[in-house]
Scaffold this motif. Structure first.
Motif, PDB file in Angstrom:
ATOM      1  N   ARG A 269       0.921  -1.171   0.004  1.00 23.17           N
ATOM      2  CA  ARG A 269      -0.049   0.233   0.096  1.00 23.17           C
ATOM      3  C   ARG A 269       0.823   1.213   0.017  1.00 23.17           C
ATOM      4  N   PRO A 270       1.568   1.488  -1.135  1.00 23.08           N
ATOM      5  CA  PRO A 270       2.821   2.555  -1.189  1.00 23.08           C
ATOM      6  C   PRO A 270       2.017   3.742  -0.986  1.00 23.08           C
ATOM      7  N   THR A 271       2.766   4.859  -0.246  1.00 23.91           N
ATOM      8  CA  THR A 271       2.466   6.218  -0.446  1.00 23.91           C
ATOM      9  C   THR A 271       3.169   6.874  -1.586  1.00 23.91           C
ATOM     10  N   MET A 272       4.153   6.391  -1.836  1.00 27.03           N
ATOM     11  CA  MET A 272       5.179   7.205  -2.985  1.00 27.03           C
ATOM     12  C   MET A 272       5.661   6.002  -4.076  1.00 27.03           C
ATOM     13  N   MET A 273       5.622   6.507  -5.481  1.00 24.73           N
ATOM     14  CA  MET A 273       6.044   5.420  -6.321  1.00 24.73           C
ATOM     15  C   MET A 273       6.714   6.398  -7.362  1.00 24.73           C
ATOM     16  N   LEU A 274       7.897   5.986  -7.925  1.00 24.97           N
ATOM     17  CA  LEU A 274       8.666   6.566  -9.038  1.00 24.97           C
ATOM     18  C   LEU A 274       8.484   5.716 -10.190  1.00 24.97           C
ATOM     19  N   THR A 275       8.174   6.191 -11.539  1.00 25.02           N
ATOM     20  CA  THR A 275       7.654   5.311 -12.511  1.00 25.02           C
ATOM     21  C   THR A 275       8.023   6.045 -13.936  1.00 25.02           C
ATOM     22  N   VAL A 276       7.867   5.398 -14.842  1.00 27.60           N
ATOM     23  CA  VAL A 276       8.195   5.928 -16.282  1.00 27.60           C
ATOM     24  C   VAL A 276       6.823   6.182 -16.921  1.00 27.60           C
ATOM     25  N   ILE A 304     -18.221  13.308 -24.882  1.00 22.16           N
ATOM     26  CA  ILE A 304     -18.927  14.306 -24.442  1.00 22.16           C
ATOM     27  C   ILE A 304     -18.267  14.957 -23.087  1.00 22.16           C
ATOM     28  N   SER A 305     -17.454  15.910 -23.186  1.00 24.27           N
ATOM     29  CA  SER A 305     -16.811  16.411 -22.132  1.00 24.27           C
ATOM     30  C   SER A 305     -17.354  16.291 -20.731  1.00 24.27           C
ATOM     31  N   PHE A 306     -18.529  16.456 -20.249  1.00 21.21           N
ATOM     32  CA  PHE A 306     -19.126  16.294 -18.970  1.00 21.21           C
ATOM     33  C   PHE A 306     -18.930  15.088 -18.667  1.00 21.21           C
ATOM     34  N   PHE A 307     -19.475  14.234 -19.355  1.00 21.88           N
ATOM     35  CA  PHE A 307     -19.606  12.773 -19.041  1.00 21.88           C
ATOM     36  C   PHE A 307     -18.126  11.954 -19.112  1.00 21.88           C
ATOM     37  N   ARG A 308     -17.269  12.424 -19.912  1.00 18.89           N
ATOM     38  CA  ARG A 308     -15.916  11.590 -19.959  1.00 18.89           C
ATOM     39  C   ARG A 308     -15.331  12.349 -18.609  1.00 18.89           C
ATOM     40  N   LYS A 309     -15.566  13.450 -18.051  1.00 22.04           N
ATOM     41  CA  LYS A 309     -14.769  13.757 -16.870  1.00 22.04           C
ATOM     42  C   LYS A 309     -15.454  12.842 -15.650  1.00 22.04           C
ATOM     43  N   LYS A 310     -16.757  12.721 -15.726  1.00 25.52           N
ATOM     44  CA  LYS A 310     -17.425  11.856 -14.789  1.00 25.52           C
ATOM     45  C   LYS A 310     -16.967  10.414 -14.677  1.00 25.52           C
ATOM     46  N   ILE A 311     -16.849   9.836 -15.943  1.00 20.51           N
ATOM     47  CA  ILE A 311     -16.266   8.387 -15.964  1.00 20.51           C
ATOM     48  C   ILE A 311     -14.914   8.357 -15.802  1.00 20.51           C
ATOM     49  N   ASN A 312     -13.987   9.336 -16.055  1.00 20.44           N
ATOM     50  CA  ASN A 312     -12.617   9.274 -15.602  1.00 20.44           C
ATOM     51  C   ASN A 312     -12.417   9.451 -14.196  1.00 20.44           C
ATOM     52  N   ALA A 313     -13.272  10.108 -13.443  1.00 19.97           N
ATOM     53  CA  ALA A 313     -13.201  10.229 -12.043  1.00 19.97           C
ATOM     54  C   ALA A 313     -13.512   9.023 -11.374  1.00 19.97           C
ATOM     55  N   ALA A 314     -14.615   8.280 -11.677  1.00 24.54           N
ATOM     56  CA  ALA A 314     -14.894   6.813 -11.462  1.00 24.54           C
ATOM     57  C   ALA A 314     -13.980   6.089 -11.519  1.00 24.54           C
ATOM     58  N   ALA A 315     -12.999   6.009 -12.907  1.00 27.49           N
ATOM     59  CA  ALA A 315     -12.092   5.178 -13.125  1.00 27.49           C
ATOM     60  C   ALA A 315     -10.727   5.498 -12.233  1.00 27.49           C
ATOM     61  N   GLY A 316     -10.532   6.824 -11.945  1.00 28.32           N
ATOM     62  CA  GLY A 316      -9.583   7.377 -11.118  1.00 28.32           C
ATOM     63  C   GLY A 316      -9.836   6.427  -9.630  1.00 28.32           C
ATOM     64  N   LYS A 317     -11.096   6.308  -9.067  1.00 29.15           N
ATOM     65  CA  LYS A 317     -11.024   5.995  -7.683  1.00 29.15           C
ATOM     66  C   LYS A 317     -10.754   4.402  -7.817  1.00 29.15           C
ATOM     67  N   LYS A 318     -11.219   3.593  -8.991  1.00 30.77           N
ATOM     68  CA  LYS A 318     -10.813   2.431  -9.184  1.00 30.77           C
ATOM     69  C   LYS A 318      -9.094   2.179  -9.020  1.00 30.77           C
ATOM     70  N   LEU A 319      -8.695   3.194  -9.884  1.00 28.81           N
ATOM     71  CA  LEU A 319      -7.053   3.187 -10.024  1.00 28.81           C
ATOM     72  C   LEU A 319      -6.481   3.244  -8.728  1.00 28.81           C
ATOM     73  N   MET A 320      -7.127   4.096  -7.924  1.00 31.10           N
ATOM     74  CA  MET A 320      -6.389   4.392  -6.752  1.00 31.10           C
ATOM     75  C   MET A 320      -6.343   3.140  -5.634  1.00 31.10           C
ATOM     76  N   LYS A 321      -7.643   2.401  -5.664  1.00 31.75           N
ATOM     77  CA  LYS A 321      -7.851   1.195  -4.886  1.00 31.75           C
ATOM     78  C   LYS A 321      -6.709   0.184  -5.372  1.00 31.75           C
ATOM     79  N   THR A 322      -6.701   0.240  -6.989  1.00 26.18           N
ATOM     80  CA  THR A 322      -5.560  -0.764  -7.256  1.00 26.18           C
ATOM     81  C   THR A 322      -4.359  -0.760  -6.781  1.00 26.18           C
ATOM     82  N   PHE A 323      -3.821   0.610  -6.611  1.00 29.24           N
ATOM     83  CA  PHE A 323      -2.650   1.039  -6.209  1.00 29.24           C
ATOM     84  C   PHE A 323      -2.464   0.948  -4.404  1.00 29.24           C
TER      85      PHE A 323
END
Length: 559
Positions: A269-276, A304-323
């Motif tokens: 459950r890292p707090t810091m990562m260095l990547t490429v 559509i910009s509005f929905f893309r941002k909502k979809i990406n925000a949801a994907a971001g939460k899943k990505l954070m959980k993965t990390f």
């Protein structure tokens, strides 16, 4: 004083605390860490037993004793050829604490390249891991001591060797100065012959401390290491930087494939990562985008910009959980990040930050933390470093990036003429990169000076920018844009598995589909480019491109 505040103050006002009381050397900062964090976890494999800084100190001292009893003295070069493991920093610090010079060797170097590094550096000994010892098969020059990094036993048959004793302690007291050579790092390079970059203790420690100004850390931070320690990016920011605050570093036993990385993320459950860039780009193109495309409704809304941002925000939460859900700094460096991927990271609210630097500058020159990222920029120069654009274009402001500061190398080992080519008499380092500074002094990288292509009417064409567009196209894994006989040609490596799966056809029937895809790709790319940057030809490249340690394509192999 809280640890986070301590390290933060140490790095302010040109490192006032260390300027007044401590030298900017590895042994000096390590002693400071022992004073404050001796019982904190230092290094371990992900999910496995760890050692404290106090235990690491004992191992370093016993290894110094082993080296000195076997004839290693200050100034001698000692190489490290090993994948990342807790013993890597033990070997590195034992070498440098006694005033010898570490020569980290990239694990993916060929046997010939390794031999050249050992001979050019004049290394007296080499620490090697069991996974890489076969690269030294048959290579036993007189006087070279070959040591197993796992248990410090001697592999070579050099006579008169004293065995390693974990209870032994150094017989001498060593004095290491800031301007003493700490490391010679041989660059994998994208332009051909490797060069030995000479970095001093001050070069590296200064750079690590300024990294802590950008992103303050404390003893509770956990680094998950996925890049080779033999590369200066991971070496400075993934080893020396966490040392400053008593943070812990966790290593992988195998390369960071999804099957290895995902369990490690869950355990550490890292707090810091260095990547490429390639790491997060693969996640985006192989996981995020396919999940959007497989649902027609979501795919339509994503445009559509509005929905893309909502979809990406949801994907971001899943990505954070993965990390591991604890990540607060996801550093990206070593190459240019794809524009579409960065846009996703912003909308996903993922804590990414981009930095810029070179081996010759130990490495960091510019950077920001996740709260202050600027789209497509590396951020401003780090504290204590000057950046300028040399002879900027009067219209675009673009020019070669020059740098000056305490982190600039001493030069290339045994290469005074090459050194003169990149270091001016008044201390400026010519980076070979093209960039521009905005009104807030944020740096924007355009590409390598050597890669730039001059258009028919004198226009500057940056292949990296064209490649970024190509790599956004479906089924493209990576690409390389070159000039051939006055024309722009794109070499493209496709994801054939996905392509065949998409069209559900046999390999023998793929020729027509590939031709159709090539024409579609060419039209797509050129629709996003100015007239003088148009790609005239697209060639399918069947194999992945060969890459450097930071996963940049070795362009010189395909020129």
């Amino acid at each position: 004083m809280p640890a986070a505040l301590f390290i933060y103050l140490c790095c302010f006002n040109d490192c006032w605390m260390y300027n007044e009381q401590k030298k900017l050397t590895f042994p000096s900062v390590f002693q400071e860490t022992l004073k404050n964090f001796s019982s904190r976890t230092a290094y371990s494999f992900a999910g496995e037993a760890s050692e404290t800084y106090d235990q690491i100190d004992a191992r370093i001292k016993s290894l110094i004793s082993f080296l000195e009893k076997n004839g290693i003295v200050p100034g001698n070069r000692v190489a490290i050829l090993s994948h990342n493991m807790p013993e890597w920093p033990v070997a590195y610090f034992s070498i440098t604490f006694m005033g010898a010079v570490a020569v980290p060797v990239l694990p993916d170097f060929s046997p010939t390249e390794i031999k050249n590094v050992l001979e050019h550096s004049g290394s007296r000994a080499v620490f090697v891991s069991s996974t890489l010892v076969q690269k030294l098969d048959g290579y036993r020059p007189d006087g070279l001591m070959i040591i197993s990094i796992e248990d410090f036993s001697v592999i070579s048959d050099v006579r008169g060797i004293t065995s390693y004793n974990p209870d032994s302690r150094p017989g001498m007291v060593y004095s290491v100065e800031e301007e003493d050579l700490a490391s010679i790092i041989y660059t994998s390079g994208t332009t051909g012959r490797s060069k030995g970059v000479m970095l001093t203790h001050k070069n590296i420690v200064f750079n690590a401390m300024k990294g802590a100004v950008i992103q303050p850390i404390d003893e509770n931070d956990r680094f998950l290491s996925v890049l080779p320690l033999s590369h200066t990016y991971e070496n400075t920011l993934g080893l020396i930087l966490p040392l400053l605050a008593g943070a812990s570093v966790h290593y992988l036993r195998k390369p960071p494939t999804p099957s290895v990385l995902l369990p490690a993320l869950e355990k550490v459950r890292p707090t810091m990562m260095l990547t490429v860039p390639l790491i997060i780009e693969k996640i985006y193109f192989n996981k995020i985008i396919p999940s959007v495309r497989e649902n027609k409704i979501v795919s339509t809304l994503y445009k559509i910009s509005f929905f893309r941002k909502k979809i990406n925000a949801a994907a971001g939460k899943k990505l954070m959980k993965t990390f591991g859900a604890q990540l607060k700094f996801f550093g990206i460096g070593g190459a240019k990040l794809n524009k579409a991927v960065e846009k996703f990271l912003i909308e996903a609210k993922f804590p990414y930050a981009i930095g810029y630097g070179l081996t010759e500058t130990a490495p960091l020159l510019a950077g920001s933390n996740p709260k202050h990222t600027v789209f497509e920029s590396t951020g401003p120069a780090i504290e204590g470093v000057e950046l300028k654009i040399h002879e900027p274009d009067s219209k675009t402001g673009e020019g070669e990036i020059w740098a000056k500061g305490p982190n600039v190398m001493k030069g290339y080992y045994k290469e005074p003429e090459l050194t003169k080519e990149v270091l001016t008499a008044d201390g400026w380092f010519r980076t070979g990169d093209l960039g521009v500074l905005d009104a807030d002094n944020n740096l924007f990288i355009k590409g390598r000076l050597k890669n730039m292509i001059l258009g028919a009417s004198g226009e500057n064409i940056y292949p990296e920018e064209i490649e970024s567009i190509i790599n956004n196209f479906r089924f493209v894994v990576e690409s390389l844009v070159l000039e051939q006989k006055g024309k722009l040609v794109a070499l493209v490596h496709l994801n054939m598995e996905e392509l065949e799966k998409k069209y559900q056809t046999l390999k023998d029937d793929m020729a027509g589909k590939k031709e159709e895809l090539v024409n579609e790709l060419k039209a797509y790319v050129n629709s996003h480019l100015s007239k003088f940057s148009q790609v005239q030809k697209v060639i399918i490249h069947p194999e992945p491109f060969q890459k450097t340690a930071t996963l940049k394509i070795k362009r010189f192999l395909y020129a």
